[in-house]
Design an enzyme around this catalytic site. Structure first.
Site, PDB file in Angstrom:
ATOM      1  N   SER A  13       0.917  -1.002   0.031  1.00  0.00           N
ATOM      2  CA  SER A  13       0.181   0.024   0.211  1.00  0.00           C
ATOM      3  C   SER A  13       0.832   1.005   0.036  1.00  0.00           C
ATOM      4  O   SER A  13       0.565   2.420  -0.537  1.00  0.00           O
ATOM      5  CB  SER A  13      -1.095  -0.078   1.291  1.00  0.00           C
ATOM      6  OG  SER A  13      -0.332  -0.008   2.521  1.00  0.00           O
ATOM      7  N   CYS A 101     -14.173  -7.865   3.354  1.00  0.00           N
ATOM      8  CA  CYS A 101     -13.478  -6.607   3.763  1.00  0.00           C
ATOM      9  C   CYS A 101     -13.627  -5.605   2.587  1.00  0.00           C
ATOM     10  O   CYS A 101     -13.695  -4.444   2.711  1.00  0.00           O
ATOM     11  CB  CYS A 101     -12.201  -6.853   4.455  1.00  0.00           C
ATOM     12  SG  CYS A 101     -11.478  -5.386   4.968  1.00  0.00           S
ATOM     13  N   CYS A 193      -6.920 -11.221   9.714  1.00  0.00           N
ATOM     14  CA  CYS A 193      -6.196  -9.887  10.241  1.00  0.00           C
ATOM     15  C   CYS A 193      -6.600  -9.556  11.687  1.00  0.00           C
ATOM     16  O   CYS A 193      -6.048  -9.175  12.681  1.00  0.00           O
ATOM     17  CB  CYS A 193      -6.343  -8.685   9.210  1.00  0.00           C
ATOM     18  SG  CYS A 193      -8.245  -8.261   9.310  1.00  0.00           S
TER      19      CYS A 193
END
Length: 357
Positions: A13, A101, A193
């Site tokens: 990211s 998600c 996660c």
């Protein structure tokens, strides 16, 4: 173009945000706080939602000289991802929380907020390609994440950016090092996660408690043992069955089916896991409804591919497989590809041995 870069605190990211900035976009970084009680430190490669991750994201934004914010999405994440994850296992299905998600958080809640704030797109570190609004596999097949993005609608894809789609992971890490980003050598996150310990069974047991039932032989109906809850099992599972004796032929047993109401878990041989037909609910579909021949379906994030004939309507999808897939569970996503192009995605509701079976 104003671009909101979702920055998890990882290398992918961070480089995606850097590339969006270098492309001339007005970039703002945002870290999503998804846990109401985040751990202070990351546990190696597990999880991605610690305080340490938020700090890493901020440090990368500082190096890139872009504004940075933290958005609290903990309540929404629990409602849209964690709670359904637990409920799906309790119902005997196998969910994919990463897909949910992306669907519910990154490209629904976050994108909606970004558009309301005047941003034109959301950039993420996913490995996938977008060409003329069409989602395609990444250039690096080992890192391709188009499977977990297949649920995105055309409108969502129109406001998405995946700057890493043409690059291998090694190139991304080398670029991060050249840019002086502290996450260049940070381990990739894996597993779920919100379960950084990796103990999914313990996580579910804490929330669902015990609901004892029987382990039965699928062929004979004989009771082979007992269990403390169907949520501890998934179709195709071999280990952790708690059996005291092997099958008469000495071969391992696998979970073939889960019945949440009777709390019976049926076991059998590996070949009994083969399925030839997949049925799924209402799809996100980017082509015309009807029959599509000679496409490829994928039922896992990595692997689980087969050529198929797919029939699509507004309410469901059915795939007749040219060769069987093994251990496919209701709750998994089936993503349909024409070469490297994503045609659509749907959630599997049932499997069969043959068309109409």
């Amino acid at each position: 173009m104003r671009v909101l870069a979702a920055m998890s605190g990882g290398v992918d990211s961070a480089v995606a945000a850097a590339r969006a900035r270098d492309a001339g976009h007005d970039v703002v970084g945002v870290h999503l706080a998804l846990s109401a009680k985040p751990a202070t430190m990351r546990e190696g490669a597990r999880g991605c939602c610690s305080v340490e991750d938020a700090h890493d994201a901020r440090r990368c934004a500082d190096v890139l000289d872009i504004p940075f914010y933290v958005w609290d999405m903990a309540a929404r994440f629990t409602e849209d991802v964690v709670d359904p994850f637990v409920a799906e296992y309790a119902a005997g299905r196998t969910p994919n929380p990463c897909l949910r998600c992306n669907e519910k958080i990154k490209f629904s809640a976050v994108l909606d907020r970004a558009l309301a704030l005047g941003f034109d797109a959301v950039a993420t570190g996913h490995y996938a390609r977008l060409r003329d609004g069409v989602l395609r596999r990444a250039a690096d097949p080992d890192k391709d994440q188009s499977y977990v993005l297949g649920v995105l609608t055309a409108d969502q894809l129109a406001h998405a950016m995946f700057p890493l789609g043409e690059s291998p992971k090694s190139e991304v890490r080398a670029e991060a090092a050249r840019r002086g980003l502290v996450v260049a050598d940070k381990p990739d996150s894996h597993d779920i996660c919100f379960i950084p310990s990796g103990d999914t069974r313990g996580f579910l047991a804490e929330r669902l408690g015990e609901a004892p039932g029987e382990l039965v032989d699928a062929a004979s109906g004989a009771v082979l043992g007992r269990h403390t809850g169907v949520a501890h099992f998934t179709v195709g599972q071999r280990h952790g069955l708690g059996l005291s004796r092997p099958a008469p032929d000495g071969r391992p047993r696998y979970v073939l089916g889960i019945e949440p109401v009777s709390r019976r878990v049926s076991l059998g041989a590996a070949e009994d896991l083969d399925v030839h037909v997949l049925r799924a609910g209402a799809p996100v579909w980017h082509g015309a409804p009807g029959v599509t021949d000679d496409v490829v379906v994928q039922v896992r994030a990595h692997g689980g591919l087969a050529r198929a004939r797919v029939t699509v309507s507004a309410t469901g999808l059915e795939a007749e497989l040219a060769e069987p897939l093994r251990g496919v569970a209701p709750g998994q996503a089936v993503v349909v590809y024409d070469d490297d192009r994503v045609l659509g995605s749907a959630t599997i509701t049932a499997t069969g041995a043959a068309a109409g079976g």
